[in-house]
Design a protein around this motif. Structure first.
Motif, PDB file in Angstrom:
ATOM      1  N   ALA A   1      -0.388  -0.097 -13.363  1.00  0.00           N
ATOM      2  CA  ALA A   1      -1.641  -0.857 -13.305  1.00  0.00           C
ATOM      3  C   ALA A   1      -1.626  -1.912 -12.204  1.00  0.00           C
ATOM      4  CB  ALA A   1      -1.916  -1.508 -14.658  1.00  0.00           C
ATOM      5  N   VAL A   2      -0.436  -2.473 -11.921  1.00  0.00           N
ATOM      6  CA  VAL A   2      -0.361  -3.527 -10.896  1.00  0.00           C
ATOM      7  C   VAL A   2       0.118  -2.986  -9.550  1.00  0.00           C
ATOM      8  CG1 VAL A   2       0.014  -5.322 -12.624  1.00  0.00           C
ATOM      9  CG2 VAL A   2       2.006  -4.240 -11.542  1.00  0.00           C
ATOM     10  N   GLY A   3       0.223  -1.667  -9.445  1.00  0.00           N
ATOM     11  CA  GLY A   3       0.628  -1.070  -8.170  1.00  0.00           C
ATOM     12  C   GLY A   3       2.087  -1.269  -7.837  1.00  0.00           C
TER      13      GLY A   3
ATOM     14  N   ALA B   1       0.860  -1.177   0.000  1.00  0.00           N
ATOM     15  CA  ALA B   1       0.000   0.000   0.000  1.00  0.00           C
ATOM     16  C   ALA B   1       0.901   1.233   0.000  1.00  0.00           C
ATOM     17  CB  ALA B   1      -0.901  -0.010   1.229  1.00  0.00           C
ATOM     18  N   TRP B   2       0.814   2.037  -1.040  1.00  0.00           N
ATOM     19  CA  TRP B   2       1.677   3.207  -1.158  1.00  0.00           C
ATOM     20  C   TRP B   2       1.124   4.369  -0.345  1.00  0.00           C
ATOM     21  CZ3 TRP B   2       6.292   2.195  -2.730  1.00  0.00           C
ATOM     22  CH2 TRP B   2       6.500   1.132  -3.620  1.00  0.00           C
ATOM     23  N   PRO B   3       1.969   5.334   0.007  1.00  0.00           N
ATOM     24  CA  PRO B   3       1.523   6.427   0.896  1.00  0.00           C
ATOM     25  C   PRO B   3       0.486   7.333   0.231  1.00  0.00           C
ATOM     26  CG  PRO B   3       3.720   6.876   0.057  1.00  0.00           C
ATOM     27  CD  PRO B   3       3.389   5.464  -0.344  1.00  0.00           C
ATOM     28  N   ALA B   4      -0.318   7.953   1.076  1.00  0.00           N
ATOM     29  CA  ALA B   4      -1.295   8.958   0.649  1.00  0.00           C
ATOM     30  C   ALA B   4      -2.240   8.442  -0.421  1.00  0.00           C
ATOM     31  CB  ALA B   4      -0.573  10.213   0.155  1.00  0.00           C
ATOM     32  N   GLY B   5      -2.514   7.141  -0.385  1.00  0.00           N
ATOM     33  CA  GLY B   5      -3.455   6.572  -1.329  1.00  0.00           C
ATOM     34  C   GLY B   5      -2.940   6.446  -2.750  1.00  0.00           C
ATOM     35  N   LYS B   6      -1.628   6.594  -2.944  1.00  0.00           N
ATOM     36  CA  LYS B   6      -1.067   6.466  -4.283  1.00  0.00           C
ATOM     37  C   LYS B   6      -1.204   5.026  -4.774  1.00  0.00           C
ATOM     38  CE  LYS B   6       0.550  10.739  -4.482  1.00  0.00           C
ATOM     39  NZ  LYS B   6       0.044  11.747  -5.429  1.00  0.00           N
ATOM     40  N   ARG B   7      -1.275   4.890  -6.083  1.00  0.00           N
ATOM     41  CA  ARG B   7      -1.467   3.573  -6.696  1.00  0.00           C
ATOM     42  C   ARG B   7      -0.147   2.856  -6.955  1.00  0.00           C
ATOM     43  NH1 ARG B   7      -4.561   2.972 -12.539  1.00  0.00           N
ATOM     44  NH2 ARG B   7      -4.922   0.704 -12.496  1.00  0.00           N
ATOM     45  N   ALA B   8       0.905   3.627  -7.221  1.00  0.00           N
ATOM     46  CA  ALA B   8       2.202   3.066  -7.599  1.00  0.00           C
ATOM     47  C   ALA B   8       3.292   4.057  -7.221  1.00  0.00           C
ATOM     48  CB  ALA B   8       2.236   2.762  -9.094  1.00  0.00           C
ATOM     49  N   ALA B   9       4.541   3.634  -7.404  1.00  0.00           N
ATOM     50  CA  ALA B   9       5.684   4.505  -7.131  1.00  0.00           C
ATOM     51  C   ALA B   9       6.615   4.512  -8.334  1.00  0.00           C
ATOM     52  CB  ALA B   9       6.436   4.030  -5.882  1.00  0.00           C
TER      53      ALA B   9
ATOM     54  N   PRO C   1      15.545   7.445 -29.749  1.00  0.00           N
ATOM     55  CA  PRO C   1      14.981   7.799 -28.444  1.00  0.00           C
ATOM     56  C   PRO C   1      13.473   7.591 -28.390  1.00  0.00           C
ATOM     57  CG  PRO C   1      16.558   9.448 -29.138  1.00  0.00           C
ATOM     58  CD  PRO C   1      16.365   8.539 -30.307  1.00  0.00           C
ATOM     59  N   ARG C   2      12.792   7.721 -29.498  1.00  0.00           N
ATOM     60  CA  ARG C   2      11.350   7.496 -29.519  1.00  0.00           C
ATOM     61  C   ARG C   2      11.024   6.051 -29.158  1.00  0.00           C
ATOM     62  NH1 ARG C   2       9.326  12.066 -28.479  1.00  0.00           N
ATOM     63  NH2 ARG C   2       9.720  13.715 -29.992  1.00  0.00           N
ATOM     64  N   LYS C   3      11.799   5.114 -29.715  1.00  0.00           N
ATOM     65  CA  LYS C   3      11.550   3.710 -29.397  1.00  0.00           C
ATOM     66  C   LYS C   3      11.848   3.441 -27.925  1.00  0.00           C
ATOM     67  CE  LYS C   3      12.954  -1.038 -30.257  1.00  0.00           C
ATOM     68  NZ  LYS C   3      13.882  -1.954 -30.954  1.00  0.00           N
ATOM     69  N   ALA C   4      12.977   3.950 -27.441  1.00  0.00           N
ATOM     70  CA  ALA C   4      13.332   3.730 -26.038  1.00  0.00           C
ATOM     71  C   ALA C   4      12.256   4.289 -25.112  1.00  0.00           C
ATOM     72  CB  ALA C   4      14.685   4.383 -25.737  1.00  0.00           C
ATOM     73  N   ALA C   5      11.814   5.510 -25.390  1.00  0.00           N
ATOM     74  CA  ALA C   5      10.801   6.133 -24.537  1.00  0.00           C
ATOM     75  C   ALA C   5       9.479   5.381 -24.599  1.00  0.00           C
ATOM     76  CB  ALA C   5      10.601   7.591 -24.946  1.00  0.00           C
ATOM     77  N   GLU C   6       9.163   4.818 -25.767  1.00  0.00           N
ATOM     78  CA  GLU C   6       7.923   4.034 -25.886  1.00  0.00           C
ATOM     79  C   GLU C   6       7.993   2.792 -25.002  1.00  0.00           C
ATOM     80  OE1 GLU C   6       5.118   2.008 -29.334  1.00  0.00           O
ATOM     81  OE2 GLU C   6       7.286   2.091 -29.627  1.00  0.00           O
ATOM     82  N   ILE C   7       9.127   2.090 -25.044  1.00  0.00           N
ATOM     83  CA  ILE C   7       9.301   0.908 -24.189  1.00  0.00           C
ATOM     84  C   ILE C   7       9.121   1.290 -22.730  1.00  0.00           C
ATOM     85  CG2 ILE C   7      10.993  -0.781 -23.352  1.00  0.00           C
ATOM     86  CD1 ILE C   7      12.196  -0.767 -26.193  1.00  0.00           C
ATOM     87  N   TRP C   8       9.784   2.367 -22.317  1.00  0.00           N
ATOM     88  CA  TRP C   8       9.754   2.763 -20.911  1.00  0.00           C
ATOM     89  C   TRP C   8       8.358   3.227 -20.486  1.00  0.00           C
ATOM     90  CZ3 TRP C   8      14.713   6.082 -21.868  1.00  0.00           C
ATOM     91  CH2 TRP C   8      15.796   5.203 -22.063  1.00  0.00           C
ATOM     92  N   ARG C   9       7.665   3.934 -21.368  1.00  0.00           N
ATOM     93  CA  ARG C   9       6.319   4.397 -21.008  1.00  0.00           C
ATOM     94  C   ARG C   9       5.350   3.220 -20.900  1.00  0.00           C
ATOM     95  NH1 ARG C   9       3.209   9.851 -22.848  1.00  0.00           N
ATOM     96  NH2 ARG C   9       1.104   9.295 -22.210  1.00  0.00           N
ATOM     97  N   LEU C  10       5.461   2.269 -21.827  1.00  0.00           N
ATOM     98  CA  LEU C  10       4.600   1.090 -21.747  1.00  0.00           C
ATOM     99  C   LEU C  10       4.842   0.318 -20.450  1.00  0.00           C
ATOM    100  CD1 LEU C  10       4.825  -0.173 -25.428  1.00  0.00           C
ATOM    101  CD2 LEU C  10       2.761   0.684 -24.293  1.00  0.00           C
ATOM    102  N   GLU C  11       6.100   0.181 -20.064  1.00  0.00           N
ATOM    103  CA  GLU C  11       6.401  -0.544 -18.834  1.00  0.00           C
ATOM    104  C   GLU C  11       5.933   0.244 -17.606  1.00  0.00           C
ATOM    105  OE1 GLU C  11       7.466  -3.949 -16.845  1.00  0.00           O
ATOM    106  OE2 GLU C  11       7.188  -3.547 -18.987  1.00  0.00           O
ATOM    107  N   PHE C  12       6.064   1.574 -17.676  1.00  0.00           N
ATOM    108  CA  PHE C  12       5.540   2.393 -16.586  1.00  0.00           C
ATOM    109  C   PHE C  12       4.045   2.160 -16.409  1.00  0.00           C
ATOM    110  CE2 PHE C  12       3.160   6.336 -15.707  1.00  0.00           C
ATOM    111  CZ  PHE C  12       3.440   6.443 -14.352  1.00  0.00           C
ATOM    112  N   GLU C  13       3.318   2.178 -17.502  1.00  0.00           N
ATOM    113  CA  GLU C  13       1.874   1.993 -17.406  1.00  0.00           C
ATOM    114  C   GLU C  13       1.535   0.596 -16.894  1.00  0.00           C
ATOM    115  OE1 GLU C  13      -0.114   4.293 -17.358  1.00  0.00           O
ATOM    116  OE2 GLU C  13       0.758   5.925 -18.526  1.00  0.00           O
TER     117      GLU C  13
END
Length: 292
Positions: A226-228, A10-18, A210-222
């Motif tokens: 989603a799984v907290g 459970a993350w602080p202040a009701g946050k979903r992820a870190a 850099p566009r490909k790298a950022a796409e990979i990282w953004r997808l993994e962030f999302e």
């Protein structure tokens, strides 16, 4: 042996992820550890020096624009060679953590040899920053089975080198009942695999957009959001400090910061929070040769 996964937290202040944006300030040490003879290669040394000389100031300005505090993993030799750069990191409100002395890959080291590396790096960072580092990242993310105990003996709070979970956890250390906070990483969230090419030293010659790298990282962030989970991105200033790459990284930072359900913090803060949860430590078990 029945392995158990790390449990969601459970993350602080009701946050979903870190999330944490981390930087490995390897500079010349990453290449000199492979072979000190590379010191004779002026162009290679200049490639690595780009990180502290140009990349770090650019990245510090980027982080400041978005009010993000980060964690920089600094080999002791880098701190000796570029003390003013390390001071600038501290002055920017960022954490300085341990990354070996000469970016030594620990694989195969005895506990005594590894202990000397840890102590040498700590001595340099503590003298320069005024704070004993509490976090450790193994160069190339390669721990030995005895590494966690060495870190615990020296008072480290956390490690971020293992890859078996989406969520931080307490890693059981030996039979003493002590533990380290483990904040997992993964190779998909590292810019080395996207950008690094040094002839005869590292990389295949394929340098990604850099566009490909950022796409990979953004997808993994999302996905982790989603799984907290805990999103930990690892960038190297000599790579991601280049203008087009820093611009793509800034777009990602801006997006992550805009997510009101995500806690963005240095790894030290995340580790302190996890420690305060009182989680039951879990083990990462070495395979038994008798079962092979």
């Amino acid at each position: 042996m029945s392995a158990t996964p790390a449990v969601p937290v459970a993350w602080p202040a009701g946050k979903r992820a870190a999330a944490c944006f981390t930087f490995d300030l390897d500079a010349e040490s990453a290449v000199l550890n492979i072979d000190v003879a590379h010191a004779d290669r002026m162009s290679v040394m200049s490639h690595q020096a780009y990180g502290p000389l140009v990349g770090v100031p650019r990245l510090l300005a980027l982080l400041a624009r978005h009010d993000v505090r980060s964690t920089f993993f600094v080999p002791g030799y880098t701190a000796v060679r570029y003390p003013d750069v390390v001071r600038a990191i501290v002055d920017g409100g960022h954490e300085v953590a341990h990354h070996g002395y000469l970016h030594e890959v620990l694989t195969g080291m005895t506990a005594e040899q590894e202990g000397l590396v840890l102590d040498r790096g700590t001595e340099v960072l503590a003298a320069l920053t005024g704070q004993v580092p509490v976090g450790f990242r193994a160069p190339m993310w390669e721990l030995n089975w005895h590494s966690p105990e060495l870190l615990a003996e020296r008072g480290f709070l956390y490690d971020t080198s293992l890859m078996d979970a989406d969520h931080p956890y307490e890693l059981r250390v030996g039979a003493t009942g002590s533990s380290l906070v483990e904040i997992p990483v993964q190779w998909a969230l590292d810019d080395w695999e996207q950008y690094c090419y040094l002839p005869e030293i590292s990389g295949s010659g394929l340098i990604e957009s850099p566009r490909k790298a950022a796409e990979i990282w953004r997808l993994e962030f999302e996905g982790l959001r989603a799984v907290g989970g805990c999103f930990v991105l690892t960038n190297h200033p000599f790579l991601s400090g280049r203008p087009s790459r820093a611009a793509a990284l800034e777009e990602l930072v801006e997006h992550v910061v805009s997510c009101s359900d995500v806690w963005v913090a240095p790894l030290r803060d995340i580790a302190l929070y996890i420690r305060g949860l009182g989680l039951s430590p879990r083990s990462v078990e070495r395979p038994d040769p008798a079962d092979f």
